[in-house]
Design an enzyme around this catalytic site. Structure first.
Site, PDB file in Angstrom:
ATOM      1  N   GLN A 162      12.591  64.225  51.669  1.00 20.38           N
ATOM      2  CA  GLN A 162      11.132  64.220  51.483  1.00 20.38           C
ATOM      3  C   GLN A 162      10.883  64.675  50.049  1.00 20.38           C
ATOM      4  O   GLN A 162      11.089  65.835  49.725  1.00 20.38           O
ATOM      5  CB  GLN A 162      10.465  65.166  52.499  1.00 20.38           C
ATOM      6  CG  GLN A 162       9.016  65.526  52.198  1.00 20.38           C
ATOM      7  CD  GLN A 162       8.084  64.315  52.117  1.00 20.38           C
ATOM      8  OE1 GLN A 162       8.178  63.379  52.894  1.00 20.38           O
ATOM      9  NE2 GLN A 162       7.173  64.329  51.147  1.00 20.38           N
ATOM     10  N   GLN A 164       7.907  64.211  47.908  1.00 19.82           N
ATOM     11  CA  GLN A 164       6.602  64.689  47.452  1.00 19.82           C
ATOM     12  C   GLN A 164       6.412  66.147  47.834  1.00 19.82           C
ATOM     13  O   GLN A 164       6.756  66.512  48.976  1.00 19.82           O
ATOM     14  CB  GLN A 164       5.471  63.864  48.082  1.00 19.82           C
ATOM     15  CG  GLN A 164       4.118  64.129  47.465  1.00 19.82           C
ATOM     16  CD  GLN A 164       2.972  63.394  48.183  1.00 19.82           C
ATOM     17  OE1 GLN A 164       3.198  62.635  49.109  1.00 19.82           O
ATOM     18  NE2 GLN A 164       1.767  63.635  47.745  1.00 19.82           N
ATOM     19  N   GLY A 296       2.990  63.705  58.847  1.00 23.68           N
ATOM     20  CA  GLY A 296       2.618  62.620  59.740  1.00 23.68           C
ATOM     21  C   GLY A 296       3.265  61.334  59.271  1.00 23.68           C
ATOM     22  O   GLY A 296       3.820  60.559  60.050  1.00 23.68           O
ATOM     23  N   GLU A 299       4.548  57.779  52.301  1.00 23.71           N
ATOM     24  CA  GLU A 299       4.395  56.409  51.819  1.00 23.71           C
ATOM     25  C   GLU A 299       5.561  55.916  50.964  1.00 23.71           C
ATOM     26  O   GLU A 299       5.338  55.313  49.911  1.00 23.71           O
ATOM     27  CB  GLU A 299       3.083  56.327  51.041  1.00 23.71           C
ATOM     28  CG  GLU A 299       3.005  57.192  49.755  1.00 23.71           C
ATOM     29  CD  GLU A 299       2.464  58.601  49.967  1.00 23.71           C
ATOM     30  OE1 GLU A 299       2.613  59.143  51.081  1.00 23.71           O
ATOM     31  OE2 GLU A 299       1.915  59.158  49.005  1.00 23.71           O
ATOM     32  N   ASN A 300       6.787  56.158  51.354  1.00 25.11           N
ATOM     33  CA  ASN A 300       7.907  55.711  50.535  1.00 25.11           C
ATOM     34  C   ASN A 300       7.872  54.182  50.423  1.00 25.11           C
ATOM     35  O   ASN A 300       7.777  53.494  51.437  1.00 25.11           O
ATOM     36  CB  ASN A 300       9.208  56.221  51.144  1.00 25.11           C
ATOM     37  CG  ASN A 300       9.240  57.745  51.153  1.00 25.11           C
ATOM     38  OD1 ASN A 300       8.908  58.380  50.153  1.00 25.11           O
ATOM     39  ND2 ASN A 300       9.603  58.336  52.278  1.00 25.11           N
ATOM     40  N   GLU A 324      -0.465  55.129  55.359  1.00 20.65           N
ATOM     41  CA  GLU A 324       0.728  55.007  54.503  1.00 20.65           C
ATOM     42  C   GLU A 324       0.787  53.629  53.845  1.00 20.65           C
ATOM     43  O   GLU A 324       1.197  53.505  52.693  1.00 20.65           O
ATOM     44  CB  GLU A 324       2.000  55.296  55.299  1.00 20.65           C
ATOM     45  CG  GLU A 324       2.027  56.647  56.035  1.00 20.65           C
ATOM     46  CD  GLU A 324       1.575  57.845  55.212  1.00 20.65           C
ATOM     47  OE1 GLU A 324       1.663  57.796  53.968  1.00 20.65           O
ATOM     48  OE2 GLU A 324       1.103  58.837  55.815  1.00 20.65           O
ATOM     49  N   GLU A 346      -4.747  60.761  47.869  1.00 22.31           N
ATOM     50  CA  GLU A 346      -5.063  60.966  49.285  1.00 22.31           C
ATOM     51  C   GLU A 346      -6.499  60.583  49.659  1.00 22.31           C
ATOM     52  O   GLU A 346      -6.742  60.056  50.747  1.00 22.31           O
ATOM     53  CB  GLU A 346      -4.762  62.411  49.684  1.00 22.31           C
ATOM     54  CG  GLU A 346      -3.293  62.816  49.501  1.00 22.31           C
ATOM     55  CD  GLU A 346      -2.302  61.944  50.276  1.00 22.31           C
ATOM     56  OE1 GLU A 346      -2.724  61.214  51.187  1.00 22.31           O
ATOM     57  OE2 GLU A 346      -1.099  61.998  49.944  1.00 22.31           O
ATOM     58  N   TYR A 407      -8.133  64.755  51.069  1.00 22.38           N
ATOM     59  CA  TYR A 407      -8.255  63.562  51.906  1.00 22.38           C
ATOM     60  C   TYR A 407      -9.723  63.277  52.238  1.00 22.38           C
ATOM     61  O   TYR A 407     -10.222  62.179  52.029  1.00 22.38           O
ATOM     62  CB  TYR A 407      -7.522  63.753  53.232  1.00 22.38           C
ATOM     63  CG  TYR A 407      -6.024  63.872  53.132  1.00 22.38           C
ATOM     64  CD1 TYR A 407      -5.433  65.029  52.627  1.00 22.38           C
ATOM     65  CD2 TYR A 407      -5.194  62.845  53.553  1.00 22.38           C
ATOM     66  CE1 TYR A 407      -4.048  65.147  52.549  1.00 22.38           C
ATOM     67  CE2 TYR A 407      -3.812  62.956  53.479  1.00 22.38           C
ATOM     68  CZ  TYR A 407      -3.245  64.107  52.976  1.00 22.38           C
ATOM     69  OH  TYR A 407      -1.891  64.218  52.899  1.00 22.38           O
ATOM     70  N   ARG A 580       6.328  68.979  62.611  1.00 20.72           N
ATOM     71  CA  ARG A 580       5.261  68.424  61.764  1.00 20.72           C
ATOM     72  C   ARG A 580       4.310  69.554  61.377  1.00 20.72           C
ATOM     73  O   ARG A 580       3.661  70.170  62.232  1.00 20.72           O
ATOM     74  CB  ARG A 580       4.516  67.324  62.523  1.00 20.72           C
ATOM     75  CG  ARG A 580       3.426  66.686  61.704  1.00 20.72           C
ATOM     76  CD  ARG A 580       2.746  65.559  62.453  1.00 20.72           C
ATOM     77  NE  ARG A 580       1.635  65.045  61.688  1.00 20.72           N
ATOM     78  CZ  ARG A 580       0.738  64.195  62.150  1.00 20.72           C
ATOM     79  NH1 ARG A 580       0.847  63.741  63.393  1.00 20.72           N
ATOM     80  NH2 ARG A 580      -0.262  63.787  61.385  1.00 20.72           N
TER      81      ARG A 580
HETATM   82  N1  BES Z   1       1.611  61.589  51.045  1.00 23.69           N
HETATM   83  C1  BES Z   1       1.233  62.230  52.256  1.00 23.69           C
HETATM   84  C2  BES Z   1       2.200  63.276  52.713  1.00 23.69           C
HETATM   85  C3  BES Z   1       2.354  64.424  51.756  1.00 23.69           C
HETATM   86  C4  BES Z   1       1.231  65.088  51.278  1.00 23.69           C
HETATM   87  C5  BES Z   1       3.600  64.863  51.387  1.00 23.69           C
HETATM   88  C6  BES Z   1       1.385  66.145  50.394  1.00 23.69           C
HETATM   89  C7  BES Z   1       3.755  65.912  50.521  1.00 23.69           C
HETATM   90  C8  BES Z   1       2.645  66.556  50.017  1.00 23.69           C
HETATM   91  C9  BES Z   1       1.028  61.218  53.379  1.00 23.69           C
HETATM   92  O1  BES Z   1       0.526  60.002  52.948  1.00 23.69           O
HETATM   93  C10 BES Z   1      -0.016  61.773  54.305  1.00 23.69           C
HETATM   94  O2  BES Z   1      -1.103  61.940  53.864  1.00 23.69           O
HETATM   95  N2  BES Z   1       0.331  62.046  55.557  1.00 23.69           N
HETATM   96  C11 BES Z   1      -0.606  62.568  56.522  1.00 23.69           C
HETATM   97  C12 BES Z   1      -1.089  61.517  57.458  1.00 23.69           C
HETATM   98  C13 BES Z   1      -2.468  61.069  57.184  1.00 23.69           C
HETATM   99  C14 BES Z   1      -2.904  59.996  58.137  1.00 23.69           C
HETATM  100  C15 BES Z   1      -3.486  62.181  57.164  1.00 23.69           C
HETATM  101  C16 BES Z   1       0.086  63.638  57.309  1.00 23.69           C
HETATM  102  O3  BES Z   1       1.242  63.952  57.016  1.00 23.69           O
HETATM  103  O4  BES Z   1      -0.502  64.185  58.205  1.00 23.69           O
HETATM  104 ZN    ZN Z   2      -1.471  60.218  52.272  1.00 26.32          ZN
END
Ligand code: BES
Ligand code: ZN
Length: 630
Positions: A162, A164, A296, A299-300, A324, A346, A407, A580
Site C-alpha cells: 500500500q 499512498q 476500502g 486506485e492502483n 476507485e 478525493e 472527500y 480496514r
Molecule cells: N486513495 C484512497 C485510499 C487512501 C487514502 C490511501 C488516503 C491512503 C491515504 C481510496 O481511493 C479511498 O478513498 N478509499 C476509500 C473508499 C471510498 C469509497 C471512500 C476507503 O478506503 O474507505
Molecule cells: Zn479515493
C-alpha cells in the site's frame, strides 16, 4: 538521460508538458503556466535539480525473511552541473549503488525522521542511470506479509503493498512525491505456485519459470505516474473476467462472490468515459484482498485494490468500485501535487463516483450516497471542533484534514459549482480540465486559476456567488453548500424518529435495507442507551452476528459508548478479523474514550490482532492506545 540545455528541454525530456503546475500563490492564470514543482514537504527530493523519470525493478519476494530484495535502476534527468540526486529512503537496506558499468557511486543516508525516513543522496559522477542493490526495510510500512493461516485458502502465504501516501519509500528507492511522475517496469520473482500482480500492464500473465524453480512475472507502466501508485500483490490468486477490459483477481474461495458483486463494472467504465473522456490505462481489473487490507479501496492503475468488506451480497457498496475507477481521472491522470491538495484527488473522485452511480443506477441511488456523505461531512466538522477548526480546511497541512472532509467537503464544493453553472456546462469544463492537465500534478491554486480561466471567465456575479476561495482555503462550510436529499433515507429517518421516541425494535422494518440505510439508522441513534434497549436491538436487528462489516462497526460504536458487556466477545472477534481502518478506528477510539474499561478491552484485542494487521493499521492503533498526547 542527461539534461543539457534549457528548462524547456527538461520538460520535453521528462515527458511533462509545458503547462505545468502552480505553486499555491495568488490564483492567477499565469501561475498555472510556470514550470515549477510545488513544494512537497513530505519528500527529501529536489526535483528542480535532479529527478527520477523511470524506475526499473528486478525484485524477489522472500516470504521466510519477510523482505523483498533485488535491484532498482533509476533514470535520472538532472540539471547541467547537478552532481547528485536525492531520493527518499525509509529503512531500506542498501547493498550497493553503482553506475551501469558497475562503478561505485558514493552515497549517504541522512538523518532519519520517524515519519519521512531519510534522504538518500547519490553522487551521479556524470551518469544518468543508477543501479541500487537493496532489500526492503525490516517491517516496511508499505508491505503486509500474511502467513498462510491468515488467508482464505489457508495454504499459501500472501503479500501486498500500500503506497499512498508515502509508504513506498520503504520498499522502492525513488523520489516518493506525488508531483514527481515516473514510468516504471518490473520483474517480480516469487515462489512457485504463487501469482504476482501489479498496477501496470501484465506482460507475462502466467509467469515464466526460473532456473531455480521459482516464477517471474513482468509488468510495465508506460504512463508516467506518481510513485505512490506502484503496487504489488502476491498470493494464491485466481482471475475471473467480467468483460473485454475488466475482471477480478482474488483467492479462489472468494472469486465467484466477488465477480457477482462487481458485475456492473463495464457499465461503470462506459459511464465514466461518457462523462469525462477516455479511460487511458488499458485494462481495469480489481483485486480483492484479505480483510486486513487497511482501506476500502486503492486506485492502483489498471488494478484497483479492494477490501472484501464491501462484498455484502447485495452490491450496495459498489460505490467503492465507482470511486476507485473515478480516480483513473482524478488522482491518477490529474494528481494532487502535494498531500496538502489531497482533496483534488478525493473530493473530485467522490463527486465523480456519484455521477457514475447516477448514470448506472439512477438518481435515487446516487442521492442515497450523496445524502449520507453530507451527513458524514457535518459530523466530521462538528467532531473537528466546528466551523473555525483549521483541520476543516480543504487545503491545509498535509494529512491533517479531519475525518473524510477532503472527500465530502470536496465533493460538496464541486456539486455546488455544478448546480450554480448547470450540469452541462460543468461537465464540459471538467472534461476539458482532465485533458488540459492529463498526466500532470495539480495544486489547489492551479485548479482555481483554471476554473476562473475556463468556466467563470470574468463573470463577477458568478464568481461572487461561488465563494471559491472560502471553499478551498477557509475552515467550516460555506453557506452556499448544496445538499442532495434522498427519499429513501427520508423513509429511514421516519423509522428512526419512531424508534428514538421509544418505539419497539420489532416495528422497525429493515427488510431489504442496503448498507447505506443501515448506516443512516444506526448513526441516528443517540449514543446513550439502556442495557435493556441494547439487548433488544442486538437480538431484534441481528447486530453482533451481522454479516455486514459496516453494520457491525456502527453497532459496536453504540455498544462501546454504553459499555455494553454482552457485545464484547463478538467485538474482539471483529477487531481480530477486520483490518480496514475506517471500520476499526472508531472502535479503538471509542474504547479508549471509555477509560480503563475500554482501554483494557482494546489492549487485549490489539495484542491478539496485531500480528494480522497491516503495519499502517498497527501504527494507527498504537497511536490511539497511547492516548491523546502522543
Ligand atoms: N486513495 C484512497 C485510499 C487512501 C487514502 C490511501 C488516503 C491512503 C491515504 C481510496 O481511493 C479511498 O478513498 N478509499 C476509500 C473508499 C471510498 C469509497 C471512500 C476507503 O478506503 O474507505
Ligand atoms: Zn479515493
Amino acid at each position: 538521460m542527461r539534461f543539457t540545455t534549457s528548462a524547456a528541454a527538461l520538460l520535453l525530456m521528462t515527458g511533462m508538458s509545458g503547462a505545468a503546475i502552480a505553486q499555491d500563490a495568488p490564483a492567477m492564470t499565469e501561475s498555472v503556466q510556470s514550470a515549477s514543482f510545488a513544494k512537497d514537504v513530505w519528500t527529501y527530493a529536489d526535483p528542480e535539480t535532479a529527478r527520477v523519470s523511470h524506475v526499473d525493478l528486478d525484485l524477489v519476494t522472500d516470504f521466510e525473511g519477510k523482505q523483498i530484495y533485488g535491484t532498482a535502476v533509476l533514470d535520472i534527468a538532472a540539471q547541467p552541473g547537478a552532481d547528485h540526486v536525492v531520493l527518499d529512503d525509509n529503512g531500506l537496506r542498501i547493498q550497493s549503488i553503482t553506475d551501469m558499468d558497475g562503478g561505485a557511486l558514493p552515497y549517504t543516508v541522512g538523518k532519519v525522521d520517524e515519519m519521512l525516513g531519510a534522504p538518500l543522496t547519490v553522487q551521479l559522477n556524470g551518469k544518468d542511470k543508477i543501479r541500487i542493490a537493496y532489500a526492503s526495510a525490516p517491517g516496511a510500512e508499505a508491505l503486509q506479509w500474511l502467513p498462510k493461516e491468515a488467508t482464505a485458502g489457508g495454504e499459501k502465504p500472501y503479500l501486498f503493498s500500500q503506497g499512498q501516501p508515502i509508504n513506498n519509500r520503504s520498499w522502492i528507492p525513488t523520489q516518493d512525491s506525488p508531483g514527481i511522475r515516473q514510468t516504471w517496469d518490473a520483474r517480480i520473482t516469487v515462489p512457485k505456485g504463487l501469482v504476482a500482480v501489479m498496477s501496470g500492464d501484465k506482460l507475462t500473465p502466467d509467469g515464466v519459470p526460473t532456473e531455480d524453480g521459482r516464477v517471474s512475472y513482468r509488468f510495465r507502466m508506460n504512463n508516467a505516474v506518481p510513485p505512490y501508485l506502484i503496487a504489488l500483490a502476491v498470493g494464491d490468486l485466481a482471475f475471473k473476467s467480467l468483460g473485454p477490459n475488466s475482471g477480478v483477481y482474488t483467492e479462489p474461495a472468494l472469486l465467484d462472490a466477488a465477480a457477482d458483486e462487481f458485475q456492473d463494472v463495464e457499465k461503470m467504465i462506459a459511464a465514466a468515459e461518457d462523462l469525462y473522456g477516455p479511460y487511458r490505462w488499458g485494462r481495469y481489473d480489481m483485486l480483492v484482498l484479505p480483510p486486513s487490507f487497511p482501506y476500502g479501496g486503492m486506485e492502483n492503475p489498471t488494478l484497483t485494490f479492494l477490501t472484501p468488506t464491501i462484498i455484502t451480497g447485495d452490491r450496495s457498496n459498489t460505490d467503492v468500485v465507482a470511486h476507485e475507477l473515478a480516480h483513473s481521472w482524478s488522482g491518477n491522470l490529474v494528481t494532487n501535487a502535494t498531500w496538502s491538495d489531497s482533496w483534488l484527488n478525493e473530493g473530485f473522485t467522490t463527486y465523480f463516483e456519484n455521477r457514475i452511480m447516477e448514470a448506472v443506477y439512477g438518481k435515487d441511488r446516487a442521492a442515497l450516497y450523496a445524502d449520507l456523505d453530507y451527513g458524514t461531512m457535518l459530523s466530521d466538522i462538528a467532531a473537528a471542533g466546528g466551523d473555525d477548526a483549521p483541520t476543516t480546511r480543504l487545503h491545509g497541512e498535509p494529512g491533517a484534514t479531519a475525518g473524510q472532509l477532503d472527500y465530502f467537503k470536496g465533493s460538496t464544493f464541486l456539486r455546488t459549482i455544478e448546480q450554480a453553472v448547470g450540469r452541462d456546462r460543468f461537465d464540459a469544463y471538467l472534461r476539458g480540465y482532465f485533458d488540459r492537465f492529463a498526466f500532470q500534478p495539480q495544486t489547489t491554486a492551479g485548479f482555481l486559476a483554471d476554473l476562473r480561466a475556463n468556466l467563470i471567465e470574468g463573470d463577477t456575479v458568478l464568481e461572487d456567488s461561488l465563494k471559491l476561495d472560502q471553499w478551498a482555503y477557509a475552515p467550516g462550510l460555506p453557506d452556499n453548500a448544496v445538499h442532495i436529499h434522498s427519499a429513501t433515507l427520508a423513509e429511514v429517518d421516519k423509522e428512526l424518529a419512531a424508534f428514538n421516541a421509544g418505539g419497539p425494535v420489532a416495528a422497525v422494518d429493515t427488510g431489504g435495507w442496503s448498507t447505506q440505510q443501515w448506516m443512516r439508522f444506526l448513526r441516528g441513534i443517540p449514543k446513550e442507551q439502556s442495557t435493556a434497549r441494547l439487548k433488544e436491538m442486538d437480538g431484534g436487528l441481528n447486530l453482533s452476528n451481522n454479516g455486514n462489516a459496516y453494520v457491525r462497526s456502527a453497532w459496536y460504536e453504540i455498544a462501546i459508548a454504553n459499555r455494553y458487556e454482552p457485545a464484547v466477545p463478538s467485538l474482539k472477534q471483529y477487531l481480530t478479523s477486520v483490518g480496514r481502518m475506517l471500520l476499526i478506528r472508531p472502535l479503538y477510539q471509542g474504547l479508549e474514550d471509555q477509560g480503563a474499561w475500554g482501554h483494557a478491552i482494546a489492549t487485549d484485542a490489539f495484542a491478539e490482532a496485531k500480528a494480522g494487521y497491516h503495519p499502517m493499521t498497527a501504527a494507527m492503533t498504537e497511536r490511539i492506545l497511547a492516548g491523546p498526547e502522543s
